[in-house]
Structures are given as structure tokens and as C-alpha cells.
Design an enzyme around this catalytic site. Sequence first.
Site, PDB file in Angstrom:
ATOM      1  N   ASP A  95       0.693  -1.515   0.069  1.00  0.00           N
ATOM      2  CA  ASP A  95       0.082  -0.093   0.235  1.00  0.00           C
ATOM      3  C   ASP A  95       0.645   1.478  -0.153  1.00  0.00           C
ATOM      4  OD1 ASP A  95       1.070   0.053   2.647  1.00  0.00           O
ATOM      5  OD2 ASP A  95      -0.227  -0.623   3.678  1.00  0.00           O
ATOM      6  N   GLU A 117      -0.426  -9.267  -1.351  1.00  0.00           N
ATOM      7  CA  GLU A 117      -1.335  -8.726  -0.100  1.00  0.00           C
ATOM      8  C   GLU A 117      -1.818  -7.831  -0.420  1.00  0.00           C
ATOM      9  OE1 GLU A 117       1.188  -5.973   2.852  1.00  0.00           O
ATOM     10  OE2 GLU A 117       1.586  -7.699   3.494  1.00  0.00           O
ATOM     11  N   GLU A 131      -2.454   5.349   2.998  1.00  0.00           N
ATOM     12  CA  GLU A 131      -2.169   3.469   1.996  1.00  0.00           C
ATOM     13  C   GLU A 131      -3.862   2.992   2.220  1.00  0.00           C
ATOM     14  OE1 GLU A 131      -0.710   5.411   4.808  1.00  0.00           O
ATOM     15  OE2 GLU A 131       1.488   4.580   4.873  1.00  0.00           O
ATOM     16  N   HIS A 202       6.510   5.357  12.368  1.00  0.00           N
ATOM     17  CA  HIS A 202       6.769   6.468  11.488  1.00  0.00           C
ATOM     18  C   HIS A 202       5.556   7.094  10.340  1.00  0.00           C
ATOM     19  CE1 HIS A 202       5.352   2.397   9.051  1.00  0.00           C
ATOM     20  NE2 HIS A 202       5.650   3.421   8.338  1.00  0.00           N
ATOM     21  N   ARG A 204       2.527   8.708   8.950  1.00  0.00           N
ATOM     22  CA  ARG A 204       2.943  10.074   8.506  1.00  0.00           C
ATOM     23  C   ARG A 204       1.473  10.463   9.235  1.00  0.00           C
ATOM     24  NH1 ARG A 204       4.994   9.715   3.533  1.00  0.00           N
ATOM     25  NH2 ARG A 204       5.305  12.181   2.524  1.00  0.00           N
ATOM     26  N   HIS A 235      12.838   6.040  12.400  1.00  0.00           N
ATOM     27  CA  HIS A 235      13.470   6.343  10.529  1.00  0.00           C
ATOM     28  C   HIS A 235      14.338   7.198   9.866  1.00  0.00           C
ATOM     29  CE1 HIS A 235      11.521   6.902   7.106  1.00  0.00           C
ATOM     30  NE2 HIS A 235      10.950   5.339   7.215  1.00  0.00           N
TER      31      HIS A 235
HETATM   32  C1  UD1 Z   1       6.485   5.026   3.630  1.00  0.00           C
HETATM   33  C2  UD1 Z   1       5.492   4.205   3.101  1.00  0.00           C
HETATM   34  C3  UD1 Z   1       5.093   3.698   4.384  1.00  0.00           C
HETATM   35  C4  UD1 Z   1       5.646   2.493   4.837  1.00  0.00           C
HETATM   36  C5  UD1 Z   1       6.810   3.458   4.900  1.00  0.00           C
HETATM   37  C6  UD1 Z   1       7.738   2.039   5.413  1.00  0.00           C
HETATM   38  C7  UD1 Z   1       3.911   6.446   1.386  1.00  0.00           C
HETATM   39  C8  UD1 Z   1       3.472   7.239   0.986  1.00  0.00           C
HETATM   40  N1  UD1 Z   1       4.982   5.579   2.564  1.00  0.00           N
HETATM   41  O1  UD1 Z   1       6.847   5.854   4.294  1.00  0.00           O
HETATM   42  O2  UD1 Z   1       3.144   3.378   3.599  1.00  0.00           O
HETATM   43  O3  UD1 Z   1       4.778   2.237   6.091  1.00  0.00           O
HETATM   44  O4  UD1 Z   1       7.069   3.885   3.517  1.00  0.00           O
HETATM   45  O5  UD1 Z   1       9.096   2.585   6.149  1.00  0.00           O
HETATM   46  O6  UD1 Z   1       4.681   5.959   0.160  1.00  0.00           O
HETATM   47  N2  UD1 Z   1      14.605   8.920   4.138  1.00  0.00           N
HETATM   48  C9  UD1 Z   1      15.517   9.268   3.898  1.00  0.00           C
HETATM   49  N3  UD1 Z   1      15.707   7.246   3.096  1.00  0.00           N
HETATM   50  C10 UD1 Z   1      15.186   6.585   3.270  1.00  0.00           C
HETATM   51  C11 UD1 Z   1      13.718   6.451   3.908  1.00  0.00           C
HETATM   52  C12 UD1 Z   1      13.611   7.881   3.898  1.00  0.00           C
HETATM   53  O7  UD1 Z   1      16.460   9.503   3.886  1.00  0.00           O
HETATM   54  O8  UD1 Z   1      15.960   5.512   3.593  1.00  0.00           O
HETATM   55  C13 UD1 Z   1      13.951  10.242   4.748  1.00  0.00           C
HETATM   56  C14 UD1 Z   1      13.467  11.223   3.032  1.00  0.00           C
HETATM   57  O9  UD1 Z   1      13.610  11.993   3.662  1.00  0.00           O
HETATM   58  C15 UD1 Z   1      11.951  10.680   3.429  1.00  0.00           C
HETATM   59  C16 UD1 Z   1      11.136  11.031   3.877  1.00  0.00           C
HETATM   60  O10 UD1 Z   1      11.977   9.926   5.392  1.00  0.00           O
HETATM   61  O11 UD1 Z   1      11.439  12.078   2.488  1.00  0.00           O
HETATM   62  C17 UD1 Z   1       9.793  10.142   4.157  1.00  0.00           C
HETATM   63  O12 UD1 Z   1       9.893   8.784   3.284  1.00  0.00           O
HETATM   64  P1  UD1 Z   1       8.358   8.714   2.863  1.00  0.00           P
HETATM   65  O13 UD1 Z   1       8.864   7.689   1.813  1.00  0.00           O
HETATM   66  O14 UD1 Z   1       7.768   9.417   2.056  1.00  0.00           O
HETATM   67  O15 UD1 Z   1       7.998   8.042   4.040  1.00  0.00           O
HETATM   68  P2  UD1 Z   1       7.185   6.848   5.052  1.00  0.00           P
HETATM   69  O16 UD1 Z   1       7.255   7.310   5.956  1.00  0.00           O
HETATM   70  O17 UD1 Z   1       9.134   5.757   5.023  1.00  0.00           O
HETATM   71  N1  UDP Z   2      12.776  -3.675  10.087  1.00  0.00           N
HETATM   72  C1  UDP Z   2      13.576  -3.457   9.434  1.00  0.00           C
HETATM   73  N2  UDP Z   2      15.149  -2.674  10.450  1.00  0.00           N
HETATM   74  C2  UDP Z   2      14.290  -1.282  11.108  1.00  0.00           C
HETATM   75  C3  UDP Z   2      12.683  -1.882  11.455  1.00  0.00           C
HETATM   76  C4  UDP Z   2      12.441  -2.155  10.798  1.00  0.00           C
HETATM   77  O1  UDP Z   2      14.285  -4.100   8.309  1.00  0.00           O
HETATM   78  O2  UDP Z   2      15.236  -0.783  11.600  1.00  0.00           O
HETATM   79  C5  UDP Z   2      11.800  -4.124   9.512  1.00  0.00           C
HETATM   80  C6  UDP Z   2      10.418  -4.905   9.758  1.00  0.00           C
HETATM   81  O3  UDP Z   2      11.294  -5.730  10.064  1.00  0.00           O
HETATM   82  C7  UDP Z   2       9.871  -5.262   8.947  1.00  0.00           C
HETATM   83  C8  UDP Z   2       9.990  -3.646   7.561  1.00  0.00           C
HETATM   84  O4  UDP Z   2      10.935  -3.614   8.284  1.00  0.00           O
HETATM   85  O5  UDP Z   2       9.503  -5.936   7.710  1.00  0.00           O
HETATM   86  C9  UDP Z   2       8.120  -2.938   8.516  1.00  0.00           C
HETATM   87  O6  UDP Z   2       8.787  -1.607   7.929  1.00  0.00           O
HETATM   88  P1  UDP Z   2       8.423  -0.153   7.953  1.00  0.00           P
HETATM   89  O7  UDP Z   2       7.511  -0.547   9.718  1.00  0.00           O
HETATM   90  O8  UDP Z   2       9.303   0.809   7.952  1.00  0.00           O
HETATM   91  O9  UDP Z   2       6.741  -0.263   7.329  1.00  0.00           O
HETATM   92  P2  UDP Z   2       4.708  -0.829   7.704  1.00  0.00           P
HETATM   93  O10 UDP Z   2       5.210  -2.001   7.627  1.00  0.00           O
HETATM   94  O11 UDP Z   2       4.772  -0.057   8.567  1.00  0.00           O
HETATM   95  O12 UDP Z   2       4.993  -0.562   5.906  1.00  0.00           O
END
Ligand code: UD1
Ligand code: UDP
Length: 366
Positions: A95, A117, A131, A202, A204, A235
Site C-alpha cells: 500500500d 498482499e 495507505e 514512522h 505520516r 526512521h
Molecule cells: C513509506 C510509505 C509507508 C511505509 C513506509 C515504510 C508512502 C506514502 N509511505 O513511508 O506506507 O509504511 O515507507 O518504511 O508510501 N528517507 C531517507 N532515506 C530512506 C528513506 C526515507 O532519507 O532510505 C527520508 C527522506 O527524507 C524521505 C522521508 O524519509 O523524504 C520520508 O520517506 P517516505 O517514503 O516519503 O515516507 P515513509 O514514512 O518512509
Molecule cells: N525493519 C527493519 N529494520 C528496522 C525496522 C524495521 O528491517 O530498523 C523491518 C521490519 O522487520 C519489517 C519492515 O521493516 O519487515 C517494516 O517496515 P516499516 O515499519 O518501515 O513499514 P510498514 O510495514 O509499516 O509499511
Amino acid sequence: MKVMSIFGTRPEAIKMCPVIKELESREKIKSVVCLTGQHKEMLQPVMKLFEIKEDYNLRIMTENQSLSSITCKILDMLEELLNKEKPDMILVHGDTTSAYAAALSAFYHNIPVGHVEAGLRTYNMHSPFPEEFNRQSIDLVSDILFAPTQYAKDMLLSEKKGENKIFVTGNTVIDALKTTVCKSYNITECCEDDKLILLTAHRRENIGEPMKNIFSAVNKITEDYPEIKVIYPVHKNPKIREIANQFFANNSRVKMIEPMDVYDFHNVMNKSYLILTDSGGIQEEATSLGKPVLILRDTTERPEGVAAGTLKIVGTQTENIYLETKRLLTDKDEYNRMSKSVNPYGDGNASKTIVDIIERYFEGKL
Ligand code: UD1
Ligand code: UDP
């Protein structure tokens, strides 16, 4: 037949890598992997662990990226790539906005979509946000719906999705867990005297007041229970880091660390006493490992774990999080009740089942 898997975030990678490995093992399938690049540092260790090399990376990530920018960039960049690669099927997972944009792009190109999924629902468009919108939209345009559980299938049937395109496959997260969790793992992050709480946050919709409430509760717990240590892989989102630093800079019992490698994370989960999280995937993993989870949200799309007793929704109010955590720390019966290992997500063969179905689809046998 060319199957293109498109994804961009850490959890998608963890749950899609086992599927890609399975696709790669089939003679009749050519597997192409396209990363959107929505995540960068958080995703690469997963690809490395599973030894999967992407064919394309759209590299869209920017600091504090907006949902519109993620969506527009992916739609725009896939336009050219799909015209060039002409895959016979596109696979997306879950999602995220990467999955949503990729499914929409596939739909615009008349390419069949397989949704891994499928069928998770809260029916609340704002929780989780965005999501719930993403997954409902993806399911609207998908040709094959891989539901992880019968419950997810029932959700899809209730929306009048054709029964002939829904398949209960189990969740590929169990396939991944089978390769990572190891009994002899030696955890250095905690010592024997500590009870370890694993914290992640994490979402939003939690950034801002809810996250502050969560962190206040954690501080209160460590104040009142000195035997507790909290491990918190923070995160990469700068907004989250700012709040976390504000709340935990002076609390030596909360160990803030960089996001963990998934191998370490799964094993630390397995060694922890309880988990506080707003994550989706962690709810599934903890349910199967029998680790109590207090869900830092008002809804869950994973009711299987709640029914099994491992998951409990506690919301984002400080007092309630504190009281529910205290209960697990002091009430042995409650703790034991929530620590039963159940596994509603299959036997770790979901990837094989999914790829078998894809092959049957190409043979015209579905
Ligand atoms: C995203 C997904 C969420 C998922 C999560 C898993 C959307 C809208 N959200 O949210 O569904 O649960 O990933 O973790 O698709 N950033 C870095 N390096 C990285 C990753 C992120 O610097 O490797 C920082 C960046 O500044 C980025 C911010 O985190 O802009 C947010 O990342 P984003 O993918 O938009 O949102 P998540 O909260 O990670
Ligand atoms: N995870 C990881 N390292 C971390 C935190 C989480 O590998 O420091 C893994 C966790 O085991 C799970 C996935 O990341 O498989 C979950 O990701 P996240 O919570 O970012 O996203 P969501 O599942 O809520 O979309």
C-alpha cells in the site's frame, strides 16, 4: 513471459525479495526489477541481504518528499520505461505510494497487475494515511489479487471483486522470516538484566502530536521501570528524527540507533520482551514470533493478530500507552496470554504459491 516487479520502500523489498527469488528460478519467466527509489539507505541493505540486483532505479527520493511528488515522478518515469520494456505483468506489493503509482501506470498501459498482499483494509481513508487509499485503489485495477489470509479474501469478496481472481497465498513476510530468524543470534544491544522494549514509529499521520505523546509515554515507562531498556531504530525521515532527539536526547535508557539491517531487526524482535510500533509489517512478524505488540495507532488492517491475542491497539494517547505497557511489564498472565505464537500468515511458501499462480495465469489456466 516478462514479469516486472516495481517497488520502492523497505517493507516492500523485504516482502518482494522472496517472490523475486522465486520468479528468477522459473524457466518460463523473465524477472525484471524496477526500484522507484522512494527509499534509499533503508532499502539497499534488504537487496543486499537477499542478493537481488535491480534492473532499473528511478531514484526519485528527496528529503521530506511529498505524496504528490512521489506519485508524479513515478508516473512520469514509468511512462517511458513501460513503453520500452513492455512487461507482460507488473507486480506490486501492499500500500505504499510507489505501489499505487506503479499499479496506476500499469493500468494506463493496459498491463495486467498482480497485487501481493491484497485485501488489507481499515475502511478509514485517514488511518493509515495515505495507505488505505493506495491499497483500495491498487485492488481496483488489479487482475490477480494475492490475499495473504482468508480474512483479506473476504474483504475483497465483500467489495464484489471476482472470486476467480482472488487467491489466498499466505504472506511472503513469513518466507523472509524463515531466512533471517536464527535461535543462536547473539544480541549485544541488551544485557541479560534488561527487559528489552523495541520501538518503531514512522506513520505520516503520527508525525506531530501523536508521536510526541508516544515518546512521552516511553520516557515515563523508563522512569518508572529502571530494568527496562528501549531500543529505537529511528526512521530516516528528518521530521521524525527531530522529534525523537527532542524527547530522548537526555534519556540514556532509550537507545536511538540507525535503521537496522533486516537480519538484525528480525532477531532483535525475537529477543525483545515486547514491541511498541505503528508499523504494519512488524505486526505480522511479531504475531508469528509470538511477541506482544502494542499498536500505536487507532486502527489496524491486521485483525488476525488481534484475534490471536498477540496484538493490541492502544492508540496514541500517552496515558493509555503507559498503562498498557505497564500491564505487560507487571501482569505475567496478561504477558503470557499475548506471547502465544500463532501464525495466521501461512507456512513460508507464499512466494512459491504466488509464482505458481502467475504461471497458470500465463498458461490461460486461471
Ligand atoms: C513509506 C510509505 C509507508 C511505509 C513506509 C515504510 C508512502 C506514502 N509511505 O513511508 O506506507 O509504511 O515507507 O518504511 O508510501 N528517507 C531517507 N532515506 C530512506 C528513506 C526515507 O532519507 O532510505 C527520508 C527522506 O527524507 C524521505 C522521508 O524519509 O523524504 C520520508 O520517506 P517516505 O517514503 O516519503 O515516507 P515513509 O514514512 O518512509
Ligand atoms: N525493519 C527493519 N529494520 C528496522 C525496522 C524495521 O528491517 O530498523 C523491518 C521490519 O522487520 C519489517 C519492515 O521493516 O519487515 C517494516 O517496515 P516499516 O515499519 O518501515 O513499514 P510498514 O510495514 O509499516 O509499511
